[in-house]
Design a protein around this motif. Structure first.
Motif, short mmCIF file in Angstrom:
data_model
loop_
_atom_site.label_atom_id
_atom_site.label_comp_id
_atom_site.label_asym_id
_atom_site.label_seq_id
_atom_site.Cartn_x
_atom_site.Cartn_y
_atom_site.Cartn_z
N LEU A 278 54.00 108.23 5.46
CA LEU A 278 55.32 108.58 5.96
C LEU A 278 56.44 108.27 4.98
O LEU A 278 57.59 108.62 5.24
CB LEU A 278 55.57 107.84 7.28
CG LEU A 278 54.58 108.15 8.40
CD1 LEU A 278 54.87 107.28 9.61
CD2 LEU A 278 54.62 109.62 8.76
N ASN A 279 56.11 107.60 3.89
CA ASN A 279 57.13 107.27 2.90
C ASN A 279 56.49 107.30 1.51
O ASN A 279 55.28 107.48 1.38
CB ASN A 279 57.76 105.91 3.20
CG ASN A 279 56.73 104.81 3.33
OD1 ASN A 279 55.70 104.83 2.66
ND2 ASN A 279 56.99 103.84 4.19
N CYS A 280 57.31 107.08 0.51
CA CYS A 280 56.81 107.17 -0.86
C CYS A 280 55.81 106.06 -1.19
O CYS A 280 54.89 106.28 -1.97
CB CYS A 280 57.97 107.16 -1.85
SG CYS A 280 58.83 108.75 -1.89
N ALA A 281 55.98 104.90 -0.58
CA ALA A 281 55.00 103.82 -0.80
C ALA A 281 53.63 104.24 -0.28
O ALA A 281 52.61 104.00 -0.93
CB ALA A 281 55.47 102.54 -0.13
N GLY A 282 53.60 104.89 0.86
CA GLY A 282 52.34 105.38 1.42
C GLY A 282 51.73 106.48 0.58
O GLY A 282 50.50 106.52 0.37
N VAL A 283 52.56 107.37 0.08
CA VAL A 283 52.06 108.45 -0.79
C VAL A 283 51.51 107.85 -2.09
O VAL A 283 50.47 108.27 -2.59
CB VAL A 283 53.16 109.50 -1.07
CG1 VAL A 283 52.67 110.54 -2.06
CG2 VAL A 283 53.61 110.16 0.22
N ALA A 284 52.22 106.86 -2.63
CA ALA A 284 51.76 106.21 -3.86
C ALA A 284 50.41 105.53 -3.63
O ALA A 284 49.52 105.60 -4.49
CB ALA A 284 52.78 105.20 -4.35
N THR A 285 50.24 104.89 -2.48
CA THR A 285 48.96 104.25 -2.16
C THR A 285 47.85 105.28 -2.03
O THR A 285 46.75 105.10 -2.57
CB THR A 285 49.09 103.43 -0.85
OG1 THR A 285 50.10 102.44 -1.04
CG2 THR A 285 47.78 102.76 -0.49
N THR A 286 48.14 106.37 -1.33
CA THR A 286 47.15 107.44 -1.17
C THR A 286 46.78 108.03 -2.53
O THR A 286 45.59 108.23 -2.83
CB THR A 286 47.70 108.55 -0.25
OG1 THR A 286 47.96 107.99 1.02
CG2 THR A 286 46.73 109.70 -0.13
N THR A 287 47.77 108.26 -3.35
CA THR A 287 47.53 108.81 -4.68
C THR A 287 46.68 107.85 -5.51
O THR A 287 45.76 108.27 -6.20
CB THR A 287 48.87 109.10 -5.39
OG1 THR A 287 49.62 109.99 -4.58
CG2 THR A 287 48.66 109.71 -6.75
N ALA A 288 46.98 106.57 -5.44
CA ALA A 288 46.20 105.58 -6.18
C ALA A 288 44.76 105.53 -5.68
O ALA A 288 43.83 105.42 -6.48
CB ALA A 288 46.86 104.21 -6.05
N ASP A 289 44.57 105.61 -4.35
CA ASP A 289 43.22 105.59 -3.79
C ASP A 289 42.41 106.80 -4.25
O ASP A 289 41.24 106.67 -4.65
CB ASP A 289 43.27 105.56 -2.26
CG ASP A 289 43.74 104.23 -1.71
OD1 ASP A 289 43.79 103.24 -2.47
OD2 ASP A 289 44.07 104.17 -0.49
N VAL A 290 43.02 107.96 -4.20
CA VAL A 290 42.32 109.18 -4.63
C VAL A 290 42.06 109.12 -6.13
O VAL A 290 40.97 109.46 -6.60
CB VAL A 290 43.13 110.44 -4.24
CG1 VAL A 290 42.50 111.69 -4.85
CG2 VAL A 290 43.22 110.57 -2.73
N GLY A 291 43.04 108.66 -6.89
CA GLY A 291 42.85 108.51 -8.33
C GLY A 291 41.75 107.53 -8.67
O GLY A 291 40.99 107.75 -9.61
#
Length: 144
Positions: free
Chosen positions: A120-133
């Motif tokens: 829901l926010n950029c911190a969550g997107v950053a976490t998701t991106t890091a997990d996928v990466g």
């Protein structure tokens, strides 16, 4: 004074000309053959990787731009999840490898979790991106 007969010089220039024509024809034929060989190869696996890399890059860019609304990021997460279904078909030589199957499964699980509970926010997107990466990195360490 020139002691060489004029016909010898003429033959030498003809041979040079024929050599250069042969060289050009050989280069053109080699390029055509290489392109024909490349066209017969299957580019599916590379395409899957490029599309996933592009969508992951778009997610990172959304975080940098502070544009992390669901409408901005969900299309990229959905596309990554769809492409994750193509991992085994894209790499038929690795499809039977248990480690590869586990990496693909972990990536799909992380993307499923992101879709089930969207960031829901950029911190969550950053976490998701890091997990996928991290999923990508782990697989590439084993199979690249």
């Amino acid at each position: 004074m020139n002691t060489q007969p004029s016909g010898t010089r003429s033959h030498a220039s003809r041979y040079l000309f024929l050599f250069l024509v042969g060289l050009v024809v050989g280069v053109v034929a080699t390029v055509m053959a290489m392109r024909a060989i490349d066209a017969r190869r299957d580019h599916f696996h590379g395409s899957v990787m490029h599309v996933q890399q592009w969508h992951l890059g778009q997610l990172k860019q959304k975080v940098e731009q502070n544009r992390c609304a669901a409408t901005d990021v969900l299309p990229h997460i959905k596309a990554l999840r769809t492409m994750a279904d193509d991992l085994e078909p894209a790499f038929p030589d690795l499809a039977d490898d248990q480690r590869f199957a586990q990496h693909a499964s972990r990536m799909r699980a992380r993307l499923d979790a992101a879709l089930a509970s969207p960031p829901l926010n950029c911190a969550g997107v950053a976490t998701t991106t890091a997990d996928v990466g991290e999923s990508c990195k782990a697989c590439h360490q084993d199979f690249r």
